[in-house]
Design a protein around this motif. Structure first.
Motif, PDB file in Angstrom:
ATOM      1  N   PHE A 168      19.076   4.115  -2.522  1.00 37.42           N
ATOM      2  CA  PHE A 168      17.949   3.470  -1.848  1.00 37.42           C
ATOM      3  C   PHE A 168      16.649   3.705  -2.602  1.00 37.42           C
ATOM      4  N   THR A 169      15.687   2.837  -2.293  1.00 39.93           N
ATOM      5  CA  THR A 169      14.290   3.092  -2.617  1.00 39.93           C
ATOM      6  C   THR A 169      13.584   3.167  -1.273  1.00 39.93           C
ATOM      7  N   LEU A 170      12.798   4.202  -1.080  1.00 36.71           N
ATOM      8  CA  LEU A 170      12.078   4.359   0.178  1.00 36.71           C
ATOM      9  C   LEU A 170      10.617   4.015  -0.053  1.00 36.71           C
ATOM     10  N   ARG A 171      10.099   3.088   0.735  1.00 30.30           N
ATOM     11  CA  ARG A 171       8.680   2.755   0.713  1.00 30.30           C
ATOM     12  C   ARG A 171       8.078   3.353   1.972  1.00 30.30           C
ATOM     13  N   ALA A 172       6.982   4.084   1.824  1.00 29.19           N
ATOM     14  CA  ALA A 172       6.395   4.775   2.971  1.00 29.19           C
ATOM     15  C   ALA A 172       4.892   4.571   3.004  1.00 29.19           C
ATOM     16  N   LEU A 173       4.382   4.236   4.172  1.00 26.72           N
ATOM     17  CA  LEU A 173       2.948   4.067   4.375  1.00 26.72           C
ATOM     18  C   LEU A 173       2.492   5.121   5.369  1.00 26.72           C
ATOM     19  N   LYS A 174       1.543   5.954   4.915  1.00 26.41           N
ATOM     20  CA  LYS A 174       1.050   7.047   5.762  1.00 26.41           C
ATOM     21  C   LYS A 174       0.342   6.500   6.993  1.00 26.41           C
ATOM     22  N   PRO A 175       0.322   7.304   8.052  1.00 25.29           N
ATOM     23  CA  PRO A 175      -0.421   6.873   9.238  1.00 25.29           C
ATOM     24  C   PRO A 175      -1.903   6.784   8.898  1.00 25.29           C
ATOM     25  N   ALA A 176      -2.544   5.725   9.365  1.00 21.34           N
ATOM     26  CA  ALA A 176      -3.982   5.549   9.122  1.00 21.34           C
ATOM     27  C   ALA A 176      -4.758   6.392  10.121  1.00 21.34           C
ATOM     28  N   ILE A 177      -5.886   6.885   9.673  1.00 19.44           N
ATOM     29  CA  ILE A 177      -6.760   7.674  10.544  1.00 19.44           C
ATOM     30  C   ILE A 177      -7.693   6.707  11.252  1.00 19.44           C
ATOM     31  N   ALA A 178      -7.879   6.907  12.538  1.00 16.40           N
ATOM     32  CA  ALA A 178      -8.715   6.002  13.321  1.00 16.40           C
ATOM     33  C   ALA A 178     -10.144   6.024  12.806  1.00 16.40           C
ATOM     34  N   LYS A 179     -10.703   4.837  12.628  1.00 13.22           N
ATOM     35  CA  LYS A 179     -12.080   4.707  12.155  1.00 13.22           C
ATOM     36  C   LYS A 179     -12.938   4.186  13.290  1.00 13.22           C
ATOM     37  N   GLN A 180     -14.140   4.729  13.419  1.00 17.18           N
ATOM     38  CA  GLN A 180     -15.089   4.227  14.393  1.00 17.18           C
ATOM     39  C   GLN A 180     -15.908   3.125  13.730  1.00 17.18           C
ATOM     40  N   PRO A 181     -16.022   1.955  14.343  1.00 18.10           N
ATOM     41  CA  PRO A 181     -16.829   0.907  13.728  1.00 18.10           C
ATOM     42  C   PRO A 181     -18.299   1.297  13.751  1.00 18.10           C
ATOM     43  N   SER A 182     -18.975   1.062  12.650  1.00 16.29           N
ATOM     44  CA  SER A 182     -20.398   1.398  12.599  1.00 16.29           C
ATOM     45  C   SER A 182     -21.182   0.356  13.388  1.00 16.29           C
ATOM     46  N   VAL A 183     -22.429   0.674  13.730  1.00 17.17           N
ATOM     47  CA  VAL A 183     -23.244  -0.181  14.595  1.00 17.17           C
ATOM     48  C   VAL A 183     -23.499  -1.538  13.942  1.00 17.17           C
ATOM     49  N   ASP A 184     -23.820  -1.557  12.643  1.00 14.45           N
ATOM     50  CA  ASP A 184     -24.169  -2.815  11.994  1.00 14.45           C
ATOM     51  C   ASP A 184     -22.964  -3.725  11.767  1.00 14.45           C
ATOM     52  N   THR A 185     -21.765  -3.176  11.650  1.00 12.79           N
ATOM     53  CA  THR A 185     -20.597  -4.031  11.426  1.00 12.79           C
ATOM     54  C   THR A 185     -19.863  -4.351  12.725  1.00 12.79           C
ATOM     55  N   ALA A 186     -20.234  -3.673  13.811  1.00 10.19           N
ATOM     56  CA  ALA A 186     -19.516  -3.877  15.068  1.00 10.19           C
ATOM     57  C   ALA A 186     -19.693  -5.292  15.598  1.00 10.19           C
ATOM     58  N   GLY A 187     -20.858  -5.891  15.403  1.00  6.00           N
ATOM     59  CA  GLY A 187     -21.118  -7.226  15.927  1.00  6.00           C
ATOM     60  C   GLY A 187     -20.322  -8.303  15.224  1.00  6.00           C
ATOM     61  N   GLU A 188     -20.382  -8.336  13.898  1.00  9.39           N
ATOM     62  CA  GLU A 188     -19.735  -9.428  13.173  1.00  9.39           C
ATOM     63  C   GLU A 188     -18.272  -9.167  12.859  1.00  9.39           C
ATOM     64  N   ASN A 189     -17.904  -7.919  12.627  1.00  8.65           N
ATOM     65  CA  ASN A 189     -16.523  -7.591  12.257  1.00  8.65           C
ATOM     66  C   ASN A 189     -15.870  -6.749  13.335  1.00  8.65           C
ATOM     67  N   GLU A 224       0.796  -1.229   0.000  1.00  9.23           N
ATOM     68  CA  GLU A 224       0.000   0.000   0.000  1.00  9.23           C
ATOM     69  C   GLU A 224       0.827   1.277   0.000  1.00  9.23           C
ATOM     70  N   GLY A 225       2.116   1.180   0.263  1.00  5.71           N
ATOM     71  CA  GLY A 225       2.928   2.375   0.452  1.00  5.71           C
ATOM     72  C   GLY A 225       3.321   3.065  -0.848  1.00  5.71           C
ATOM     73  N   ILE A 226       3.715   4.316  -0.715  1.00  9.42           N
ATOM     74  CA  ILE A 226       4.232   5.068  -1.856  1.00  9.42           C
ATOM     75  C   ILE A 226       5.734   4.841  -1.925  1.00  9.42           C
ATOM     76  N   ARG A 227       6.324   5.012  -3.107  1.00 12.38           N
ATOM     77  CA  ARG A 227       7.769   4.794  -3.208  1.00 12.38           C
ATOM     78  C   ARG A 227       8.458   5.984  -3.843  1.00 12.38           C
ATOM     79  N   ARG A 228       9.658   6.200  -3.371  1.00 11.63           N
ATOM     80  CA  ARG A 228      10.530   7.236  -3.919  1.00 11.63           C
ATOM     81  C   ARG A 228      11.893   6.606  -4.136  1.00 11.63           C
ATOM     82  N   HIS A 229      12.506   6.942  -5.264  1.00  6.54           N
ATOM     83  CA  HIS A 229      13.776   6.323  -5.627  1.00  6.54           C
ATOM     84  C   HIS A 229      14.926   7.313  -5.521  1.00  6.54           C
ATOM     85  N   GLY A 230      16.056   6.835  -5.043  1.00 10.76           N
ATOM     86  CA  GLY A 230      17.297   7.589  -5.030  1.00 10.76           C
ATOM     87  C   GLY A 230      18.366   6.741  -5.698  1.00 10.76           C
ATOM     88  N   SER A 231      19.587   7.218  -5.691  1.00 10.38           N
ATOM     89  CA  SER A 231      20.658   6.448  -6.335  1.00 10.38           C
ATOM     90  C   SER A 231      21.094   5.262  -5.480  1.00 10.38           C
TER      91      SER A 231
END
Length: 140
Positions: free
Chosen positions: A30-51, A21-28
């Protein structure tokens, strides 16, 4: 000088997520792979029970690093370990300037072993790549 455990990517799952899922940037060197911090999600009422199992979506406290260096860089473990130590020292110097929550993997290119690179070159290139990805505070 090793990175503190709080700053290390450890599990295969973490590495795979950054590569997938990360973005990549290339140098001579190294290659840097970076994954942004995820934003906290609140589980919805209907998915909270099963998932009720959510993938880690809360922002992480610290930026975590992994270093990937294959035998294509050098067949000799001594050379690969020296390069890893130099990268670790460079990252250690950059720690105070990093935005929190990122997951980063530094992929070493074979050119890093071909040149007798000085730690200063590693530091400069990592600094440039981190600024491109906007992980550095101030994005210098």
């Amino acid at each position: 000088m090793a990175l503190p455990k709080a700053y290390r990517l450890k599990s295969r799952k973490d590495f795979q997520a950054v590569f997938r899922e990360g973005i990549r940037r290339h140098g001579s060197l190294f290659t840097l792979r970076a994954l942004k911090p995820a934003i906290a999600k609140q589980p919805s009422v209907d998915t909270a029970g099963e998932n009720s199992q959510l993938i880690q979506t809360a922002p992480l406290d610290s930026t975590k690093f992994g270093i990937s260096i294959s035998t294509k860089v050098s067949k000799r473990a001594v050379v690969r370990n020296r390069i890893k130590r130099q990268i670790t020292v460079a990252l250690y110097k950059l720690l105070p300037r990093l935005s929190p929550g990122w997951r980063l993997v530094v992929v070493v290119k074979p050119t890093a072993a071909e040149q007798e690179c000085v730690s200063q070159q590693f530091l400069q290139e990592l600094e440039q790549l981190l600024a491109q990805v906007e992980v550095l505070n101030g994005h210098s």
